[in-house]
Design a protein around this motif. Structure first.
Motif, PDB file in Angstrom:
ATOM      1  N   GLY A  18    -124.012 108.736   7.735  1.00 20.51           N
ATOM      2  CA  GLY A  18    -123.823 108.726   6.292  1.00 20.51           C
ATOM      3  C   GLY A  18    -123.138 107.476   5.804  1.00 20.51           C
ATOM      4  N   LYS A  19    -122.123 107.631   4.980  1.00 20.60           N
ATOM      5  CA  LYS A  19    -121.458 106.495   4.352  1.00 20.60           C
ATOM      6  C   LYS A  19    -120.201 106.086   5.115  1.00 20.60           C
ATOM      7  CE  LYS A  19    -123.233 107.338  -0.300  1.00 20.60           C
ATOM      8  NZ  LYS A  19    -122.878 107.542  -1.712  1.00 20.60           N
ATOM      9  N   PHE A  20    -120.268 106.093   6.407  1.00 20.08           N
ATOM     10  CA  PHE A  20    -119.142 105.606   7.202  1.00 20.08           C
ATOM     11  C   PHE A  20    -119.019 104.093   7.029  1.00 20.08           C
ATOM     12  CE2 PHE A  20    -119.169 109.658   9.072  1.00 20.08           C
ATOM     13  CZ  PHE A  20    -118.063 109.806   9.881  1.00 20.08           C
ATOM     14  N   VAL A  21    -117.789 103.626   6.928  1.00 16.57           N
ATOM     15  CA  VAL A  21    -117.526 102.189   6.909  1.00 16.57           C
ATOM     16  C   VAL A  21    -117.348 101.736   8.353  1.00 16.57           C
ATOM     17  CG1 VAL A  21    -115.935 100.387   6.182  1.00 16.57           C
ATOM     18  CG2 VAL A  21    -116.462 102.281   4.635  1.00 16.57           C
ATOM     19  N   ARG A  22    -118.143 100.798   8.783  1.00 17.06           N
ATOM     20  CA  ARG A  22    -118.120 100.337  10.166  1.00 17.06           C
ATOM     21  C   ARG A  22    -117.165  99.151  10.318  1.00 17.06           C
ATOM     22  NH1 ARG A  22    -123.234  98.136  13.836  1.00 17.06           N
ATOM     23  NH2 ARG A  22    -122.003  96.700  15.122  1.00 17.06           N
ATOM     24  N   VAL A  23    -116.398  99.179  11.394  1.00 15.36           N
ATOM     25  CA  VAL A  23    -115.516  98.062  11.709  1.00 15.36           C
ATOM     26  C   VAL A  23    -115.561  97.839  13.225  1.00 15.36           C
ATOM     27  CG1 VAL A  23    -113.523  99.617  11.736  1.00 15.36           C
ATOM     28  CG2 VAL A  23    -113.153  97.168  11.622  1.00 15.36           C
ATOM     29  N   ASP A  24    -115.751  96.608  13.624  1.00 18.20           N
ATOM     30  CA  ASP A  24    -115.785  96.242  15.040  1.00 18.20           C
ATOM     31  C   ASP A  24    -114.439  95.668  15.447  1.00 18.20           C
ATOM     32  OD1 ASP A  24    -118.811  96.306  16.103  1.00 18.20           O
ATOM     33  OD2 ASP A  24    -118.806  95.721  13.987  1.00 18.20           O
ATOM     34  N   THR A  25    -113.929  96.122  16.579  1.00 19.24           N
ATOM     35  CA  THR A  25    -112.649  95.627  17.080  1.00 19.24           C
ATOM     36  C   THR A  25    -112.811  95.133  18.508  1.00 19.24           C
ATOM     37  OG1 THR A  25    -111.905  97.746  17.998  1.00 19.24           O
ATOM     38  CG2 THR A  25    -111.450  97.329  15.668  1.00 19.24           C
ATOM     39  N   THR A  26    -111.913  94.274  18.903  1.00 22.23           N
ATOM     40  CA  THR A  26    -111.897  93.788  20.281  1.00 22.23           C
ATOM     41  C   THR A  26    -110.460  93.490  20.685  1.00 22.23           C
ATOM     42  OG1 THR A  26    -112.807  92.152  21.822  1.00 22.23           O
ATOM     43  CG2 THR A  26    -112.175  91.348  19.654  1.00 22.23           C
ATOM     44  N   GLY A  27    -110.184  93.585  21.973  1.00 19.61           N
ATOM     45  CA  GLY A  27    -108.872  93.249  22.499  1.00 19.61           C
ATOM     46  C   GLY A  27    -109.024  92.678  23.899  1.00 19.61           C
ATOM     47  N   TYR A  28    -108.277  91.646  24.193  1.00 21.89           N
ATOM     48  CA  TYR A  28    -108.428  90.994  25.492  1.00 21.89           C
ATOM     49  C   TYR A  28    -107.139  90.251  25.835  1.00 21.89           C
ATOM     50  CZ  TYR A  28    -109.520  87.194  22.232  1.00 21.89           C
ATOM     51  OH  TYR A  28    -109.485  86.285  21.196  1.00 21.89           O
ATOM     52  N   SER A  29    -107.004  89.886  27.093  1.00 23.00           N
ATOM     53  CA  SER A  29    -105.837  89.116  27.524  1.00 23.00           C
ATOM     54  C   SER A  29    -106.266  88.112  28.588  1.00 23.00           C
ATOM     55  CB  SER A  29    -104.745  90.041  28.083  1.00 23.00           C
ATOM     56  OG  SER A  29    -105.182  90.684  29.257  1.00 23.00           O
ATOM     57  N   PHE A  30    -105.451  87.081  28.758  1.00 18.03           N
ATOM     58  CA  PHE A  30    -105.737  86.041  29.742  1.00 18.03           C
ATOM     59  C   PHE A  30    -104.435  85.334  30.095  1.00 18.03           C
ATOM     60  CE2 PHE A  30    -106.253  84.408  25.479  1.00 18.03           C
ATOM     61  CZ  PHE A  30    -105.545  83.222  25.491  1.00 18.03           C
ATOM     62  N   THR A  31    -104.473  84.542  31.141  1.00 17.48           N
ATOM     63  CA  THR A  31    -103.311  83.768  31.569  1.00 17.48           C
ATOM     64  C   THR A  31    -103.522  82.308  31.202  1.00 17.48           C
ATOM     65  OG1 THR A  31    -102.959  85.278  33.418  1.00 17.48           O
ATOM     66  CG2 THR A  31    -101.845  83.145  33.515  1.00 17.48           C
ATOM     67  N   ASP A  32    -102.556  81.723  30.484  1.00 17.89           N
ATOM     68  CA  ASP A  32    -102.703  80.328  30.070  1.00 17.89           C
ATOM     69  C   ASP A  32    -102.322  79.376  31.211  1.00 17.89           C
ATOM     70  OD1 ASP A  32     -99.969  80.300  30.187  1.00 17.89           O
ATOM     71  OD2 ASP A  32     -99.642  80.084  28.032  1.00 17.89           O
ATOM     72  N   SER A  33    -102.327  78.098  30.917  1.00 17.40           N
ATOM     73  CA  SER A  33    -102.086  77.079  31.948  1.00 17.40           C
ATOM     74  C   SER A  33    -100.682  77.127  32.533  1.00 17.40           C
ATOM     75  CB  SER A  33    -102.333  75.677  31.359  1.00 17.40           C
ATOM     76  OG  SER A  33    -101.498  75.461  30.231  1.00 17.40           O
ATOM     77  N   THR A  34     -99.746  77.758  31.792  1.00 13.07           N
ATOM     78  CA  THR A  34     -98.369  77.853  32.288  1.00 13.07           C
ATOM     79  C   THR A  34     -98.126  79.148  33.055  1.00 13.07           C
ATOM     80  OG1 THR A  34     -97.572  78.914  30.253  1.00 13.07           O
ATOM     81  CG2 THR A  34     -97.591  76.500  30.314  1.00 13.07           C
ATOM     82  N   GLY A  35     -99.171  79.987  33.168  1.00 17.80           N
ATOM     83  CA  GLY A  35     -99.018  81.256  33.867  1.00 17.80           C
ATOM     84  C   GLY A  35     -98.562  82.394  32.986  1.00 17.80           C
ATOM     85  N   LYS A  36     -98.471  82.150  31.680  1.00 20.63           N
ATOM     86  CA  LYS A  36     -98.011  83.182  30.744  1.00 20.63           C
ATOM     87  C   LYS A  36     -99.180  84.056  30.310  1.00 20.63           C
ATOM     88  CE  LYS A  36     -96.714  81.772  26.697  1.00 20.63           C
ATOM     89  NZ  LYS A  36     -95.926  81.126  25.636  1.00 20.63           N
ATOM     90  N   ARG A  37     -98.946  85.383  30.254  1.00 21.61           N
ATOM     91  CA  ARG A  37     -99.975  86.322  29.845  1.00 21.61           C
ATOM     92  C   ARG A  37    -100.070  86.354  28.327  1.00 21.61           C
ATOM     93  NH1 ARG A  37    -104.460  88.452  31.526  1.00 21.61           N
ATOM     94  NH2 ARG A  37    -103.484  88.556  33.589  1.00 21.61           N
TER      95      ARG A  37
END
Length: 528
Positions: free
Chosen positions: A50-69
């Motif tokens: 029906g008239k649902f409002v759609r929203v897409d979400t995403t979540g992710y993580s990685f380690t940078d060059s200094t080793g920080k998450r």
């Protein structure tokens, strides 16, 4: 062969007013491919939403060059929607925390509409399809692990999420933003395409502020009516905001400036998601009204360069088009209305900012200063306070500080309060009893009092929650007014005049018992 079974369900936070049962249909014969395809094909089921409002979400993580998450999340409402954005979580956060936060922020943004729309959220979270049901079970054990030894991971986010979904018509569906066939994150790509387009069109500084049909100098009162002859003698406060683009991130700063007023003005960094220029402008207007109330001014004129606010205020935040693009920041509108109700007269005047004028340069300076501040998320520091942080032991009593003993209902003591060696007052109810004590302290010209109470909840409400409620405009996490908000606000105002120290009756001593006898016992009136 089919088996029909009626299954009783717990009332889930997901959703609607449908009856609390479902038919569980099971096929005990050979599983056919057509049947399996019908039950698992999400694309076919979407046609029935029906008239649902759609929203897409995403979540992710990685380690940078200094080793920080590093953990990030993105929310995509649709092409060119100003609510789209990517946000970074504090250092050390996990990808699951990012996924949950994306869902939570999408729900909070949807709640700004009145009534909130039916919402279909796509998420990377593997357990998305059962999340609503799981939240109900986790809440029953206060988000502790099954062995009750420790809280679950991300328990704070899960708690906020459980509260946010109450009463919403909502579906959360697992739909990965990255697949083996398409290793690029489709959600972040869609968000970035919109941002790049804005940069190319030189519209970064005009997020959500397309020119509205409103004349310069237009003045509206606190009810949205046009003011033909505005008073020139009222105190004036200017409000302004700035947005800055840094790759895929948008930051905002805002300020207030009183040329001749008592507050002087302040600078702020805008933190709530999503960060847009319009929301920062709304935050500036709310702050100007807070400063007006704190200064106990009866009249004020707020000057803004936001035509979008002026048209929204005049229309009482109701979009007149059929397209589902409501005015954002509905909770700001509600809080601004609450503040206006406490001031005799409020005018909003629309004026363009001049970068070469003295006022314009001051606004630019303060907004830039706000942008330079460190980004601080939702301040929940008071929630972390423990009872031992709020009370003191008897050996630390100061000579000359009067002691008030406060007794709650539902115990063997008489409910009420008593000043040391004075007649007690039979009284109950929070915060009314606190208001009476503080008003008496003001009348006695006391600067400091010690309240010895037997209610841990009352102490935490007065010393911790009160400050949070004040910052949020006396509204809860769902942007609804808290119970007895007017009384709690009165208690907060009195608290600014009296320094209150606390003791907890743990254990109750002989002085507590003796002083309680000064409070009249409650006698239930007989029925005539």
């Amino acid at each position: 062969m089919f088996i029909f079974r009626k299954v009783s369900l717990l009332q889930l936070p997901s959703t609607s007013t449908r009856s609390s049962f479902q038919l569980d249909i099971r096929w005990l014969g050979p599983r056919r491919e057509s049947f399996r395809e019908f039950t698992s094909n999400m694309e076919q089921n979407e046609a029935n939403l029906g008239k649902f409002v759609r929203v897409d979400t995403t979540g992710y993580s990685f380690t940078d060059s200094t080793g920080k998450r590093i953990a990030k999340y993105g929310i995509y409402w649709g092409k060119d929607d100003t609510r789209n954005g990517i946000r970074t979580l504090p250092d050390g956060a996990s990808n699951v925390a990012a996924m949950l936060t994306a869902i939570l922020e999408a729900i909070n943004v949807a709640r700004e509409e009145d009534p909130p729309p039916s919402l279909l959220i796509y998420s990377d979270l593997l357990t998305s399809d059962t999340l609503l049901r799981d939240l109900s079970g986790w809440a029953k054990r206060d988000f502790y692990l099954r062995n009750q030894e420790a809280k679950m991971k991300n328990s704070e986010i899960l708690h906020d999420l459980f509260l946010a979904v109450q009463g919403l018509h909502l579906k959360i569906v697992h739909k990965p933003s990255i697949t083996p066939e398409d290793p690029k994150n489709r959600v972040t790509i869609a968000i970035m395409e919109g941002i790049v387009k804005k940069v190319q069109d030189h519209k970064v500084e005009k997020l959500e502020t397309k020119r509205e049909e409103i004349e310069i100098g237009t003045t509206l009162d606190k009810n949205g009516n046009i003011v033909r002859q505005a008073s020139k003698s009222w105190p004036i406060v200017y409000v302004s905001a700035r947005c800055k683009q840094n790759k895929e991130f948008v930051s905002a700063g805002y300020c207030t400036h009183w040329p001749d007023g008592p507050a002087g003005g302040k600078s702020f960094r805008y933190a709530p998601f999503p960060v847009t220029l319009f929301r920062a402008e709304l935050a500036a207007i709310e702050e100007a009204l807070k400063q007006t109330v704190d200064a106990e001014l009866k009249n004020v004129t707020i000057i803004t360069s936001s035509a979008h606010f002026m048209t929204g205020w005049q229309r009482r935040w109701i979009r007149t088009t059929e397209e589902h693009r409501p005015y954002t920041g509905k909770f700001y509108f509600d809080r601004i209305c609450d503040l206006c109700a406490r001031i005799d007269n409020v005018n909003f005047r629309y004026e363009l900012e001049s970068a070469e004028s003295e006022i314009g340069m001051e606004l630019e300076k303060k907004c830039t200063q706000g942008l330079s501040y460190a980004l601080v998320g939702k301040d929940k520091s008071e929630y972390e306070l423990e009872l031992e942080d709020l009370v003191r032991d008897k050996e630390f009593r100061q000579e000359g500080v009067p002691i008030v003993r406060l007794y709650k209902t539902g115990t063997d003591f008489n409910a009420g309060y008593v000043w040391e060696e004075s007649d007690g007052i039979q009284c109950c109810g929070t915060p009314s009893v606190l208001i009476r004590i503080l008003e008496e302290a003001v009348a006695r010209n006391e600067s400091t009092i010690l309240i010895r109470a037997d209610s841990e909840k009352l102490i935490k409400s007065f010393e911790a929650l009160l400050e949070v409620w004040r910052r949020t405009g006396w509204r809860n996490s769902q942007h609804k007014r808290i119970a007895k908000s007017a009384e709690w606000e009165k208690a907060w105002n009195l608290k600014q005049k009296i320094h209150v120290c606390w003791e907890i009756m743990q254990p109750v001593d002989e002085d507590d018992r003796r002083q309680n006898q000064r409070i009249p016992a409650y006698i239930k009136p007989s029925k005539s």
